[in-house]
Design an enzyme around this catalytic site. Sequence first.
Site, PDB file in Angstrom:
ATOM      1  N   GLY A   1       0.870  -1.204  -0.050  1.00  0.00           N
ATOM      2  CA  GLY A   1      -0.009   0.081  -0.127  1.00  0.00           C
ATOM      3  C   GLY A   1       0.841   0.984   0.071  1.00  0.00           C
ATOM      4  O   GLY A   1       1.878   1.311  -0.528  1.00  0.00           O
TER       5      GLY A   1
ATOM      6  N   GLY B   1      20.990  13.564 -31.652  1.00  0.00           N
ATOM      7  CA  GLY B   1      20.587  13.903 -30.461  1.00  0.00           C
ATOM      8  C   GLY B   1      21.183  13.122 -29.297  1.00  0.00           C
ATOM      9  O   GLY B   1      21.551  13.979 -27.997  1.00  0.00           O
ATOM     10  N   ALA B   2      21.480  11.873 -29.322  1.00  0.00           N
ATOM     11  CA  ALA B   2      22.217  11.406 -28.309  1.00  0.00           C
ATOM     12  C   ALA B   2      23.524  11.526 -28.054  1.00  0.00           C
ATOM     13  O   ALA B   2      23.702  11.464 -26.802  1.00  0.00           O
ATOM     14  CB  ALA B   2      21.961   9.421 -28.792  1.00  0.00           C
TER      15      ALA B   2
HETATM   16  C1  HXC Z   1      -2.924  -4.809  12.304  1.00  0.00           C
HETATM   17  C2  HXC Z   1      -1.861  -6.606  11.295  1.00  0.00           C
HETATM   18  C3  HXC Z   1      -1.876  -5.895   9.877  1.00  0.00           C
HETATM   19  C4  HXC Z   1      -2.489  -4.687   9.930  1.00  0.00           C
HETATM   20  C5  HXC Z   1      -0.862  -7.919  10.080  1.00  0.00           C
HETATM   21  N1  HXC Z   1      -1.131  -7.853  11.186  1.00  0.00           N
HETATM   22  N2  HXC Z   1      -1.271  -6.714   9.429  1.00  0.00           N
HETATM   23  N3  HXC Z   1      -2.444  -6.081  12.290  1.00  0.00           N
HETATM   24  N4  HXC Z   1      -2.657  -4.220  11.020  1.00  0.00           N
HETATM   25  N5  HXC Z   1      -2.378  -4.055   8.750  1.00  0.00           N
HETATM   26  C6  HXC Z   1      -0.825  -8.649  12.201  1.00  0.00           C
HETATM   27  C7  HXC Z   1      -1.660 -10.066  12.181  1.00  0.00           C
HETATM   28  O1  HXC Z   1      -2.995 -10.003  12.450  1.00  0.00           O
HETATM   29  C8  HXC Z   1      -0.944 -11.043  12.789  1.00  0.00           C
HETATM   30  O2  HXC Z   1      -1.067 -10.716  14.235  1.00  0.00           O
HETATM   31  C9  HXC Z   1       0.529 -10.437  12.593  1.00  0.00           C
HETATM   32  O3  HXC Z   1       0.366  -9.141  12.238  1.00  0.00           O
HETATM   33  C10 HXC Z   1       1.373 -11.283  11.527  1.00  0.00           C
HETATM   34  O4  HXC Z   1       0.590 -11.344  10.300  1.00  0.00           O
HETATM   35  P1  HXC Z   1       0.393 -12.707   9.704  1.00  0.00           P
HETATM   36  O5  HXC Z   1      -0.861 -12.395   8.774  1.00  0.00           O
HETATM   37  O6  HXC Z   1       0.195 -13.912  10.470  1.00  0.00           O
HETATM   38  O7  HXC Z   1       1.565 -12.987   8.868  1.00  0.00           O
HETATM   39  P2  HXC Z   1       1.853 -13.275   7.308  1.00  0.00           P
HETATM   40  O8  HXC Z   1       1.223 -14.473   7.231  1.00  0.00           O
HETATM   41  O9  HXC Z   1       3.415 -13.377   7.363  1.00  0.00           O
HETATM   42  O10 HXC Z   1       1.338 -12.132   6.479  1.00  0.00           O
HETATM   43  C11 HXC Z   1       1.802 -10.978   6.624  1.00  0.00           C
HETATM   44  C12 HXC Z   1       1.016  -9.998   5.798  1.00  0.00           C
HETATM   45  C13 HXC Z   1      -0.549 -10.190   6.039  1.00  0.00           C
HETATM   46  C14 HXC Z   1       1.215 -10.198   4.333  1.00  0.00           C
HETATM   47  C15 HXC Z   1       1.584  -8.586   5.771  1.00  0.00           C
HETATM   48  O11 HXC Z   1      -0.576  -9.898   7.548  1.00  0.00           O
HETATM   49  C16 HXC Z   1      -1.455  -8.987   5.365  1.00  0.00           C
HETATM   50  O12 HXC Z   1      -1.810  -9.111   4.137  1.00  0.00           O
HETATM   51  N6  HXC Z   1      -1.706  -7.992   6.180  1.00  0.00           N
HETATM   52  C17 HXC Z   1      -2.617  -6.701   5.816  1.00  0.00           C
HETATM   53  C18 HXC Z   1      -1.582  -5.874   4.816  1.00  0.00           C
HETATM   54  C19 HXC Z   1      -2.400  -4.997   4.549  1.00  0.00           C
HETATM   55  O13 HXC Z   1      -3.222  -4.662   3.953  1.00  0.00           O
HETATM   56  N7  HXC Z   1      -2.078  -3.658   4.890  1.00  0.00           N
HETATM   57  C20 HXC Z   1      -2.517  -2.436   4.793  1.00  0.00           C
HETATM   58  C21 HXC Z   1      -1.947  -1.811   3.506  1.00  0.00           C
HETATM   59  S1  HXC Z   1      -2.554  -0.446   3.117  1.00  0.00           S
HETATM   60  P3  HXC Z   1      -0.897 -11.873  15.179  1.00  0.00           P
HETATM   61  O14 HXC Z   1      -1.354 -11.531  16.351  1.00  0.00           O
HETATM   62  O15 HXC Z   1      -1.784 -13.108  14.667  1.00  0.00           O
HETATM   63  O16 HXC Z   1       0.283 -12.714  15.091  1.00  0.00           O
HETATM   64  C22 HXC Z   1      -1.443   0.866   4.106  1.00  0.00           C
HETATM   65  C23 HXC Z   1      -1.893   2.143   4.071  1.00  0.00           C
HETATM   66  C24 HXC Z   1      -0.748   3.029   4.037  1.00  0.00           C
HETATM   67  O17 HXC Z   1      -0.649   0.337   4.771  1.00  0.00           O
HETATM   68  C25 HXC Z   1      -1.071   4.483   3.720  1.00  0.00           C
HETATM   69  C26 HXC Z   1       0.162   5.224   3.718  1.00  0.00           C
HETATM   70  C27 HXC Z   1      -0.324   6.591   3.303  1.00  0.00           C
END
Ligand code: HXC
Length: 510
Positions: free
Chosen positions: A171, A406-407
Amino acid sequence: MEREEQYNKFHEINKAAEAGGGVDRIQKQHESGKMTARERIDMLLDKGTFVEMDKLAIHKCTNFGMDKNHIPGDGVVSGYGKINGRLVFVYAYDFTVYGGTLSAVNSKKIVKVQELALKNGAPIIALNDSGGARIQEGVESLTGYASIFYQNTISSGVIPQISAIMGPCAGGACYSPALTDFIFMVKENSHMFVTGPDVVKTVTHEDVNKEELGGAYTHSSKSGVSHFLGNSEEEVLMAIRELLTFLPSNNMDDAPVSPSKDDVNRIEEALQTVVPVDPNMPYDMKDIIEPVLDDHYFFEIMPHFAKNAVVGFGRLGGRSVGIVANQPAYLAGVLDIDASDKMARFIRFCDCFNIPVVTFVDVPGFLCGTNQEHNGIIRHGAKIVFAYAEATVPKLTVITRKAYGGAYIVMSSKQIGSDVNFAYPTAEVAVMGAEGAVNILYRKADEETKQKAILEYKENFANPYRVAELGYIDEIIEPKDTRKKLIQGLEMARNKMNTLPPKKHGNIPL
Ligand code: HXC
């Protein structure tokens, strides 16, 4: 409280902070082939130099029962230390704490080291491994990113900023690394994308896995987002250490001098025969670049992207130089959109940080066709001119063979501000190649006349003598003397004074 109890409490809290998300999550991190944030920092910095800050900071979120779970330090380990004895600031997302997600307190920790790095003129390194915005903290997490992006932007061109991607980076979170100078990615274990494969499937009906969408190879070879691809975390961390040896700590500083035993007057006989006699035969420009540099050592950047252009660092007489070159071994070294972007960005980096630019030219022209035109080769190609023309660092150019049209002009020619321009006797500086020129001038002529005209054109135009007569080439040199000549030129231009007219900033065609 007794003194012993006070110390015990202190040790306990410290231990809790150092344990991050706990033994199980650390084990999971190791099982997935990743180091923890602290292990990464330890490996990156000189032994025992890390000074941690905000180790006990905790999040303030009360949503979703978060107030019952505090981990001292939260999801980022941050502070400062040394690399090869020089001060650097560092922060690493700790994936074992809520997936390394960004809480408000994490962003405050990060901004604190960003501000300190800027104030104290030292590079900053970010080690990314994060699930992005912490969902439980909502907009507070998003605004945390905004503060980080702001610091990235105002620090740009003042201190080197380096990002390593060592896990997920999804993201808007991708935009902090994207705002920094260099991105390193680890093979198989790092991914960057604006939206993951599931969202892509929903929106565009495309089936793509995360490796293909945003893995290290994709970003190093296709998108040009990443500058280095490492086989392991260790390789990436060691490459960051090495990169910093070529860079000053800030824009007011010079890069460290690294004296070498390599003779500054070394004559390199092998260079005499690198450029083939046949102008249509390819050769590897790195066979010229490497032997010219101190100890034959070239630190290439973006080696897998736009291979028709070569950029990277080396040293001449112990001093850092940025190398920019066409690569005749790939697409004949033609300038296309990606090569233009790659070169222009690198030239601007060197100029920000007082690193002279040495350019090796063998270029048949800009790539033609609808694909390039419709995607803006005019706009992108203009970036090279802009970058060279506005760069006030010493600029030296060596034309090895073709420098057409040009290059020729955009590749650091005299008239766009180069300080010293050399050409080999094999150089062909002309509006275009002999065959192309004759086909235009003698379109209706018979074959015999055309062949005669080609020979005449080669004799009269496809050589370095016309430009030397006009003073656009300072000296025609033998390839074996390239190292010596470049070092002399760099010494001459070392105290170059070149100021641009006062302005807020230029408007580079983006
Ligand atoms: C809160 C989160 C989280 C999130 C992961 N966790 N992403 N907690 N907010 N965004 C937590 C999980 O619940 C889990 O907690 C622990 O982190 C590890 O995650 P897992 O899923 O068990 O690990 P894994 O299988 O390795 O997968 C990792 C991952 C996946 C690919 C990152 O968790 C995922 O897709 N998360 C969501 C990513 C996402 O969409 N983020 C938002 C992006 S938009 P527990 O307690 O169970 O261990 C964004 C906006 C930014 O970031 C804007 C900026 C301007």
